[in-house]
Each structure stands twice: as structure tokens, then as C-alpha cells.
Design an enzyme around this catalytic site. Structure first.
Site, PDB file in Angstrom:
ATOM      1  CD1 TRP A  21      45.205  41.562  46.944  1.00 56.63           C
ATOM      2  CD2 TRP A  21      43.388  41.457  45.637  1.00 56.63           C
ATOM      3  NE1 TRP A  21      44.264  42.407  47.460  1.00 56.63           N
ATOM      4  CE2 TRP A  21      43.129  42.366  46.690  1.00 56.63           C
ATOM      5  CE3 TRP A  21      42.393  41.220  44.698  1.00 56.63           C
ATOM      6  CZ2 TRP A  21      41.925  43.039  46.809  1.00 56.63           C
ATOM      7  CZ3 TRP A  21      41.180  41.890  44.820  1.00 56.63           C
ATOM      8  CH2 TRP A  21      40.960  42.792  45.870  1.00 56.63           C
ATOM      9  CG  ASP A  51      52.484  37.032  43.450  1.00 55.04           C
ATOM     10  OD1 ASP A  51      53.670  37.158  43.826  1.00 55.04           O
ATOM     11  OD2 ASP A  51      51.602  37.868  43.686  1.00 55.04           O
ATOM     12  CE1 TYR A  56      48.399  40.848  47.880  1.00 56.13           C
ATOM     13  CE2 TYR A  56      48.712  38.810  46.679  1.00 56.13           C
ATOM     14  CZ  TYR A  56      48.928  40.173  46.813  1.00 56.13           C
ATOM     15  OH  TYR A  56      49.676  40.838  45.875  1.00 56.13           O
ATOM     16  CD  GLN A 167      54.085  40.617  42.156  1.00 57.33           C
ATOM     17  OE1 GLN A 167      52.948  40.866  42.522  1.00 57.33           O
ATOM     18  NE2 GLN A 167      54.736  39.541  42.561  1.00 57.33           N
ATOM     19  CG  LEU A 198      43.860  39.648  32.766  1.00 59.93           C
ATOM     20  CD1 LEU A 198      43.076  38.436  33.258  1.00 59.93           C
ATOM     21  CD2 LEU A 198      43.791  39.728  31.238  1.00 59.93           C
ATOM     22  NE  ARG A 213      37.005  39.105  11.967  1.00 55.40           N
ATOM     23  CZ  ARG A 213      36.518  40.325  12.181  1.00 55.40           C
ATOM     24  NH1 ARG A 213      35.582  40.517  13.093  1.00 55.40           N
ATOM     25  NH2 ARG A 213      36.943  41.354  11.483  1.00 55.40           N
TER      26      ARG A 213
HETATM   27  P1  NAP Z   1      44.138  41.111  37.251  1.00 57.28           P
HETATM   28  O1  NAP Z   1      44.806  39.813  37.241  1.00 57.28           O
HETATM   29  O2  NAP Z   1      44.547  42.161  36.302  1.00 57.28           O
HETATM   30  O3  NAP Z   1      42.558  40.924  37.100  1.00 57.28           O
HETATM   31  C1  NAP Z   1      41.859  39.997  37.890  1.00 57.28           C
HETATM   32  C2  NAP Z   1      40.390  40.101  37.514  1.00 57.28           C
HETATM   33  O4  NAP Z   1      40.237  39.679  36.162  1.00 57.28           O
HETATM   34  C3  NAP Z   1      39.489  39.233  38.355  1.00 57.28           C
HETATM   35  O5  NAP Z   1      38.325  39.973  38.616  1.00 57.28           O
HETATM   36  C4  NAP Z   1      39.183  38.050  37.457  1.00 57.28           C
HETATM   37  O6  NAP Z   1      37.900  37.538  37.688  1.00 57.28           O
HETATM   38  C5  NAP Z   1      39.246  38.668  36.092  1.00 57.28           C
HETATM   39  N1  NAP Z   1      39.681  37.711  35.077  1.00 57.28           N
HETATM   40  C6  NAP Z   1      40.662  36.784  35.152  1.00 57.28           C
HETATM   41  N2  NAP Z   1      40.787  36.101  34.012  1.00 57.28           N
HETATM   42  C7  NAP Z   1      39.843  36.591  33.173  1.00 57.28           C
HETATM   43  C8  NAP Z   1      39.462  36.287  31.846  1.00 57.28           C
HETATM   44  N3  NAP Z   1      40.094  35.338  31.155  1.00 57.28           N
HETATM   45  N4  NAP Z   1      38.430  37.005  31.270  1.00 57.28           N
HETATM   46  C9  NAP Z   1      37.786  37.962  31.984  1.00 57.28           C
HETATM   47  N5  NAP Z   1      38.110  38.303  33.256  1.00 57.28           N
HETATM   48  C10 NAP Z   1      39.128  37.627  33.836  1.00 57.28           C
HETATM   49  O7  NAP Z   1      44.188  41.832  38.685  1.00 57.28           O
HETATM   50  P2  NAP Z   1      44.880  41.596  40.083  1.00 57.28           P
HETATM   51  O8  NAP Z   1      44.260  40.485  40.851  1.00 57.28           O
HETATM   52  O9  NAP Z   1      44.951  42.950  40.690  1.00 57.28           O
HETATM   53  O10 NAP Z   1      46.401  41.211  39.734  1.00 57.28           O
HETATM   54  C11 NAP Z   1      46.822  39.895  39.568  1.00 57.28           C
HETATM   55  C12 NAP Z   1      47.764  39.471  40.666  1.00 57.28           C
HETATM   56  O11 NAP Z   1      48.866  40.372  40.765  1.00 57.28           O
HETATM   57  C13 NAP Z   1      47.162  39.511  42.077  1.00 57.28           C
HETATM   58  O12 NAP Z   1      46.277  38.442  42.301  1.00 57.28           O
HETATM   59  C14 NAP Z   1      48.412  39.506  42.916  1.00 57.28           C
HETATM   60  O13 NAP Z   1      48.963  38.200  42.989  1.00 57.28           O
HETATM   61  C15 NAP Z   1      49.317  40.434  42.113  1.00 57.28           C
HETATM   62  N6  NAP Z   1      49.270  41.853  42.592  1.00 57.28           N
HETATM   63  C16 NAP Z   1      50.384  42.334  43.186  1.00 57.28           C
HETATM   64  C17 NAP Z   1      50.421  43.634  43.650  1.00 57.28           C
HETATM   65  C18 NAP Z   1      51.674  44.149  44.301  1.00 57.28           C
HETATM   66  O14 NAP Z   1      51.642  45.218  44.911  1.00 57.28           O
HETATM   67  N7  NAP Z   1      52.759  43.426  44.182  1.00 57.28           N
HETATM   68  C19 NAP Z   1      49.310  44.485  43.496  1.00 57.28           C
HETATM   69  C20 NAP Z   1      48.179  43.970  42.854  1.00 57.28           C
HETATM   70  C21 NAP Z   1      48.189  42.652  42.396  1.00 57.28           C
HETATM   71  P3  NAP Z   1      37.658  36.099  38.418  1.00 57.28           P
HETATM   72  O15 NAP Z   1      38.381  36.151  39.705  1.00 57.28           O
HETATM   73  O16 NAP Z   1      36.181  36.035  38.529  1.00 57.28           O
HETATM   74  O17 NAP Z   1      38.217  35.033  37.519  1.00 57.28           O
END
Ligand code: NAP
Length: 265
Positions: A21, A51, A56, A167, A198, A213
Site C-alpha cells: 500500500w 501483497d 493501491y 487478511q 506496524l 536489550r
Molecule cells: P504498516 O506496515 O503497519 O506501517 C507502514 C509504515 O511503517 C510506513 O510508514 C513505513 O515507513 C513504516 N515502517 C516500516 N518499517 C519500519 C521500521 N522498521 N521502523 C520504523 N518504521 C517503519 O502499515 P500499512 O502499510 O497500513 O500495512 C502494511 C500492508 O498491509 C500494506 O502495505 C498493505 O499491503 C496491507 N494492508 C491491507 C489492508 C486491507 O484492507 N487488506 C489495509 C491496510 C494495509 P517507510 O515506508 O518510510 O519505510
């Protein structure tokens, strides 16, 4: 990287996959190159579950995934999604063909219904999903954001295939699926794909320092280790840069004791 069986399929997917996403959302092409590099690095590190969704970035996420995996399509497991309002039979087929075209592949590994739509009979959507499997365009069928009863109905609507995964949102800071969907998935051997693991980047500040730690992990790694502590769960954090991707990929290198997971608020 560790791998887990997807549902009852016999396929192995990485415990930490790659969420897409927001990939391709920027209007600046230079950002896309960084995102493609981050995706490639993830695959290099063994993250084979990617995914994405037709929705998206209006399809650009799928295009960039396609660009990233062009030279090693067989090494990855591509999951994409069909969204309402495309859940009528012919619309599902058309949407899948369009996803396949944007991805530049000949089939999708996992095709998921992005959200349930009570206005469309699930039997109609599932008959299209089964046709896609029969025609070789899709290997496995999944759902997303389905409750237990919606998943039951989806399973009952299938005649020759099974639901491999559901999912849903699941993170240290959002545990609502533990009440019903997670136990159901465990019992029925359906993989729970944890999205937003996250918390959309709002990394928990509450993980005790002594745990960080003791296991030498960052708070983000602790969140990913926690959310995948159940064998039936895999997680798909999104990382737009290589540093985050590397940090996430190595998050399950150390497993915590059950007592320490229990201390994570
Ligand atoms: P997430 O994975 O919980 O969080 C992504 C955020 O965390 C981004 O801003 C990323 O920044 C940051 N991040 C990643 N790794 C990090 C780390 N090691 N330390 C600090 N910050 C970190 O949120 P999400 O994108 O909503 O969810 C993940 C995936 O789930 C989506 O991409 C999508 O594929 C799927 N999704 C599905 C649905 C659904 O309805 N099925 C809904 C929402 C999401 P950077 O990009 O700067 O690395």
C-alpha cells in the site's frame, strides 16, 4: 527468513512479507525507484510474499511490483486483491486480467477479495474466483476484512477450492482479531495475514526496554516478532526504504520467550 504454510495449500510463504500500500503513490518517479529497490532487497532477503491490490495507487503499486520482480517471478508469491465495486462475476474476471497485465505476469498466486460487499451474493463472486483458478490465472483464493461468519459463507460458496487466508488488521496495538478471527483461523487452518502490523508506522513506544536489550531488537522488530508468534500468522509490513526493509526482514531472527511476549503491553 522463516516460512509458513499458507492455509492448507502446501505453499511456503515468508513469515514477514512485503506490504505494498502506498508504493507508487508519490508523483515523483525518483521515489518509485527507491520503492522498487526496497522491494528487490526484501526479496533478496527471502521475503517472498508480496501483497498489493488493484486499488493501491490506482494500479501503480501493481505496476511497480511487476517491475521489481520481473527477473525472478518464480521466486515470489504475489498476492493481490479485487475490490468492491468489482465483485460481480464478470467484473472479477476483468479486474483479475487487468491486475495480471499491470503486474506483467501470467498468473497471480493469491487472489483476495479486498472487502466483503453484502450487496453482491458471495456465491457469484466465488464462482468467478473458481473460474480464474480453473483457467490458470489464479492459484489460490483468499479474503480480506472478512468476519468469521463472512468467512464461513465464503467457504460454503466454494465448490472445488478452499479459502487459504484472511487478511485482517493485527498489531501489538490492535488485537481485536484475537477475540474470534484468529482462533477460527487456527482451528480451520486458514492463514491470518496481518496487515498494518506496524500500526501504520506509529511504532509502539511501550515495549519494555529490558526486552529490547535482552533480544537486541528495535521496537519495530519487537512488534513484528510479537504479531507472528502464532504459527498461523504471517505479517506484511510496508517499507518504502531499504533500511526499514532490512530491519523488518530480520525481525524474527530471535524468538522471545512466551513470558516476554506476555510482558508486551
Ligand atoms: P504498516 O506496515 O503497519 O506501517 C507502514 C509504515 O511503517 C510506513 O510508514 C513505513 O515507513 C513504516 N515502517 C516500516 N518499517 C519500519 C521500521 N522498521 N521502523 C520504523 N518504521 C517503519 O502499515 P500499512 O502499510 O497500513 O500495512 C502494511 C500492508 O498491509 C500494506 O502495505 C498493505 O499491503 C496491507 N494492508 C491491507 C489492508 C486491507 O484492507 N487488506 C489495509 C491496510 C494495509 P517507510 O515506508 O518510510 O519505510
Amino acid at each position: 527468513m522463516e516460512y509458513r504454510q499458507l492455509g492448507r495449500t502446501g505453499e511456503k510463504v515468508s513469515v514477514i512479507g512485503i506490504g505494498c500500500w502506498g508504493i507508487g503513490l508519490s508523483k515523483d518517479r525518483r521515489d518509485w525507484a527507491g520503492e522498487v529497490a526496497s522491494l528487490r532487497r526484501g526479496v533478496e532477503l527471502g521475503m517472498n510474499l508480496i501483497d498489493t491490490a488493484e486499488r493501491y495507487s490506482s494500479g501503480r503499486s501493481e505496476e511497480l511490483v511487476g517491475e521489481a520482480i520481473r527477473d525472478f517471478r518464480d521466486d515470489v508469491f504475489i498476492a493481490t486483491k479485487v475490490a468492491p465495486p468489482n465483485l460481480r462475476h464478470d467484473a472479477v474476471i476483468k479486474a483479475c486480467k487487468e491486475s495480471i497485465r499491470r503486474l506483467g505476469v501470467s498468473y497471480v498466486d493469491l487472489y483476495q477479495i479486498h472487502w466483503p460487499d453484502p450487496a453482491v451474493p458471495i456465491k457469484e463472486t466465488m464462482s468467478a474466483m473458481e473460474r480464474l483458478v480453473q483457467d490458470g490465472m489464479v492459484r489460490y483464493i483468499g479474503v480480506s476484512n472478512f468476519s468469521v461468519s463472512e468467512t464461513d459463507n465464503a467457504r460454503a460458496a466454494l465448490t472445488r477450492n478452499e479459502i487459504a487466508s484472511n487478511q485482517v488488521e493485527y498489531a501489538l496495538t490492535n488485537r481485536s482479531v484475537e477475540a474470534d478471527i484468529l482462533p477460527y483461523c487456527v482451528r480451520e487452518k486458514i492463514t491470518l495475514i496481518a496487515y498494518s502490523p506496524l500500526a501504520h508506522g506509529r511504532i509502539a513506544r511501550s515495549v519494555p526496554n529490558d526486552i529490547l536489550r535482552k533480544y537486541d531488537v528495535t521496537p519495530a522488530q519487537a512488534m513484528l516478532s510479537w504479531v507472528t508468534r502464532n504459527e498461523q500468522v504471517v505479517a506484511i509490513p510496508k517499507a518504502g526504504n531499504i533500511e526499514h526493509q532490512e530491519e523488518n526482514a530480520s525481525s524474527i531472527a530471535v524468538r522471545f520467550s512466551a513470558a516476554d511476549y506476555g510482558k508486551m503491553p
